[in-house]
Each structure stands twice: as C-alpha cells, then as structure tokens.
Design an enzyme around this catalytic site. Sequence first.
Site, PDB file in Angstrom:
ATOM      1  N   ARG A  35       0.820  -1.218   0.000  1.00  0.00           N
ATOM      2  CA  ARG A  35       0.000   0.000   0.000  1.00  0.00           C
ATOM      3  C   ARG A  35       0.855   1.270   0.000  1.00  0.00           C
ATOM      4  NH1 ARG A  35      -5.084  -2.082   3.648  1.00  0.00           N
ATOM      5  NH2 ARG A  35      -6.371  -2.587   1.851  1.00  0.00           N
ATOM      6  N   LYS A 210     -18.765 -14.960   4.007  1.00  0.00           N
ATOM      7  CA  LYS A 210     -20.127 -14.629   4.406  1.00  0.00           C
ATOM      8  C   LYS A 210     -21.001 -14.073   3.286  1.00  0.00           C
ATOM      9  CE  LYS A 210     -20.699 -12.725   8.672  1.00  0.00           C
ATOM     10  NZ  LYS A 210     -20.392 -11.519   9.468  1.00  0.00           N
ATOM     11  N   GLY A 361      -8.824  -7.313  -1.108  1.00  0.00           N
ATOM     12  CA  GLY A 361      -9.019  -8.236   0.009  1.00  0.00           C
ATOM     13  C   GLY A 361      -8.282  -9.551  -0.155  1.00  0.00           C
TER      14      GLY A 361
HETATM   15  P1  AMP Z   1     -14.254 -12.854   2.848  1.00  0.00           P
HETATM   16  O1  AMP Z   1     -13.530 -11.899   3.762  1.00  0.00           O
HETATM   17  O2  AMP Z   1     -15.708 -12.940   3.100  1.00  0.00           O
HETATM   18  O3  AMP Z   1     -13.885 -12.628   1.388  1.00  0.00           O
HETATM   19  O4  AMP Z   1     -13.720 -14.301   3.233  1.00  0.00           O
HETATM   20  C1  AMP Z   1     -12.400 -14.714   3.053  1.00  0.00           C
HETATM   21  C2  AMP Z   1     -12.175 -15.926   3.898  1.00  0.00           C
HETATM   22  O5  AMP Z   1     -13.121 -16.912   3.569  1.00  0.00           O
HETATM   23  C3  AMP Z   1     -10.816 -16.539   3.722  1.00  0.00           C
HETATM   24  O6  AMP Z   1     -10.063 -16.369   4.885  1.00  0.00           O
HETATM   25  C4  AMP Z   1     -11.108 -18.020   3.460  1.00  0.00           C
HETATM   26  O7  AMP Z   1     -10.290 -18.883   4.224  1.00  0.00           O
HETATM   27  C5  AMP Z   1     -12.554 -18.152   3.914  1.00  0.00           C
HETATM   28  N1  AMP Z   1     -13.258 -19.243   3.236  1.00  0.00           N
HETATM   29  C6  AMP Z   1     -13.371 -19.456   1.927  1.00  0.00           C
HETATM   30  N2  AMP Z   1     -14.055 -20.595   1.683  1.00  0.00           N
HETATM   31  C7  AMP Z   1     -14.370 -21.125   2.880  1.00  0.00           C
HETATM   32  C8  AMP Z   1     -15.060 -22.294   3.296  1.00  0.00           C
HETATM   33  N3  AMP Z   1     -15.555 -23.158   2.408  1.00  0.00           N
HETATM   34  N4  AMP Z   1     -15.203 -22.503   4.622  1.00  0.00           N
HETATM   35  C9  AMP Z   1     -14.693 -21.635   5.512  1.00  0.00           C
HETATM   36  N5  AMP Z   1     -14.040 -20.514   5.179  1.00  0.00           N
HETATM   37  C10 AMP Z   1     -13.874 -20.256   3.879  1.00  0.00           C
END
Ligand code: AMP
Length: 407
Positions: A35, A210, A361
Amino acid sequence: MKKTIRDIAVANKVVFVRVDFNVPIKEGIIKDDNRIVQALPTIRYLVNAKAKVVLLSHLGKVDHKNPENTENDKKKNNMAPVAIALKKLLGEKINVAFTPVAVGSEVNSAVSLLKGGDVLLLQNTRFEKGEEKNDLTLAKAWADLADAFVMDAFGSAHRAHASTYGIPSLLKERGKDTALGFLVEKEVLALSKCVSNVERPYVAILGGAKVSDKIKVIEVLLDKVDVLIIGGGMSYTFAKAQGFKIGTSLLDEAQIDFAKNCLEKGKGKLLLPIDRIIANDFSNPSQVREDSAADIPDDFMGLDIGPKTRTLFANALKGAKTVFWNGPMGVFEDSRYDKGTIAICEAIANLKGAFTVIGGGDSAAATAQFGFYDKFSHVSTGGGASLEMIENEGHLPGIDVIEEKNA
Ligand code: AMP
C-alpha cells in the site's frame, strides 16, 4: 470526470494527501508494504512539482469507547514504522518528517516549516475520536492548514470520515482545489469498466466466507453480468437454500431466503459448485476427501470447490471479455484447500483480450501468494471499496466529493 493532480497548481502549496497506509504491522514490523508502494507515484509527482506534501492515513482500528483498549490500540497502530519505511522508499534526497500526533500545535508548526518538495506524515488519523464521525472541528483543524486536497486512498474512499470527506468538503466551500491522486484515478478507471459500458460476456466470481457481506453486490451483479459464479464458504448457504444437506459447512442462516430469491432471479446465469473438498474438522482433520454427492455428510464441512467444479467454472470463464472477482473459492490459506482458488487464478490468467479485475481483500492476497498478481488487468487495493463501487454504480463518498474537471 474528476480533477486529478495534473489539473491543479501545487508548487509551494500545502497539499494534504489522504493515502492508504493501512499496512499489516506486527510488533512494529511491516509485513507487506504494497500500500505504501502504490502511493509513491502520487507522492513523487507532488514532490517533483515542489508541493509541501502532508500525508494522512488511518492504520488499523482504534477503540475509543474503552480507555484501556484505546491505549493498546494506539500502541499497536502507531504510524512511526510507516514513516521509516516511507523514508527508505522515497530515498535520501527527499525530506520526510513525522509528527507523533495527528492534529494540534505540533502538526501546525511542522507544516509551517515545510519547504516545497518536503514530505510530512501525520500520526494515524484514527487516534482522533472525531475521524470516523466526520467531526467538523477535526476536519477544520486539518483543512485550515491546507491549500489543496488530494484523494489517493482508494481503500478508504467508501468511508465519509473527517480525513476522506470532511477536509475536501471544507476546502471546496473555500474555493480551494481538490483532486484525485494517480492510484485512485487508476482504480476508478478500472472499476468503472465493471460498472457501465461493460464489454460482454461479463463474468463475475464471488467467494469468501459470508453471504451477508455481499448481499447488495450479488443483487447488483445478477442484473449486470452474463454469468455469476458463486464459490467459497458462501456457496453453502445457497446449497442449503436448494434443499441440500451441508454438514457443518459455513451457513449464513439469516440469508437462506435471500439465497432462494437469488436462485430464482439468477436462473440461467447463476453457477454454483457441483462438488467439493470436505473434511471432518477445520484445523485438524483426520479425513479430507473429494465429495460430489448431493448432500454433505453430517460431520463434514466443505472447505474448497472440487475438481469438477474447477472445470465447470474455468469453462464458464472461457471467452469472457470482462471479469470481476472477489473472494476465494476455499480456505486458500491452507494448502489442502487452495486448489479451487488457484484454478480460478489460472483460468482468468489464460483469458485472451479480457479485462480482468480482482476486487482486493483476500482474493488479491491469494493472487499474489500464488504468483498471478501480474496476470490481471487490475488488482484493486480496496476490498470493501471495490465492492461498494460496484454496488453503488460507480459512486463512493470519498470520490464523489472531489471537484469535477469542468465545474
Ligand atoms: P471474505 O472476507 O468474506 O472474502 O472471506 C475470506 C475468507 O473466507 C478466507 O479467509 C477463506 O479462508 C474463507 N473461506 C473461503 N471458503 C471457505 C469455506 N468453504 N469454509 C470456511 N471458510 C472459507
């Protein structure tokens, strides 16, 4: 079109630049300086143009409700290591000063000592209680020192805070210049191509943990894209909505009805996983295996997309002219569950003549981790900001507030 730093006079003027120096720091050591590096073109341009450059940024979170937490957060999120890193990156010929406070008499006198071509970095803006509330007194304390404002913090452009929104609002009222820096200009140009006049076919890929974080973007993208691929942890809420058993996989219970609506609305363009990698425990499994049954066994969880899904998704990407991707396909931080995310990196990297954007992200971190960073047209520096830019049809408060070129 917004004004950029090329459009404003900066020589010998005090130019406040909101940068995004929210870098990961552990015990005073910067783990990734990307960054800071991304902000250098704007800083160097202003230095060469003999501006008196005042940089401000937030770093981490500061809890102002509980005094004990406030002190700890301030220790953890001190900007001093960033000042050292910035000095190194800019080189010895450029004077870089740092104030251990973000506002007040020490800042006022440091600004008054600046000469054209000097750089001053202020302490973490979130050390001030008023920053996140867009407090007028705080914004005024900064704006009173500034002749012009440059917005170069894309990662914070979705937040109307004192340093992102308050300062430029006041300066505009006073007839002073506001403009975008090179990084934000680049981000806006790239993300706009995923919002309007999009070259088709347009394929979007969403993943991550999520559903609730991505409701609005799913709705907007379903209207815009030709294909919407959903993988990662959030896909299990959709599987549940389809009536399948998902074992102990991630579930956003409150979003099952939303997922049902999307399945209805997205018929023909919504693509979901058809197989997966499952395990009987998240961090210490005794069994990890591929699974393509309709239902996941009760004591197993899905942690990555499976091989058939990798092929399905890669085929759906073939021929795409625009691709937007946010969110990994599995728990890519663990090599047992990284193949889905790598397969998406490869499929996008192999596209010919397509405009491909990673929405910051974790997916940006994954592309860097797997060596694909340079294979994309644009890797955004703002996860939340890039999603909100798509959700709000190209608008973000920290960018909207900047003057139009022909105003
Ligand atoms: P986000 O911040 O919502 O983009 O989520 C990113 C995170 O989702 C990462 O740290 C991944 O390890 C987690 N993730 C992706 N797929 C899965 C899954 N099937 N079960 C649990 N965590 C997950």
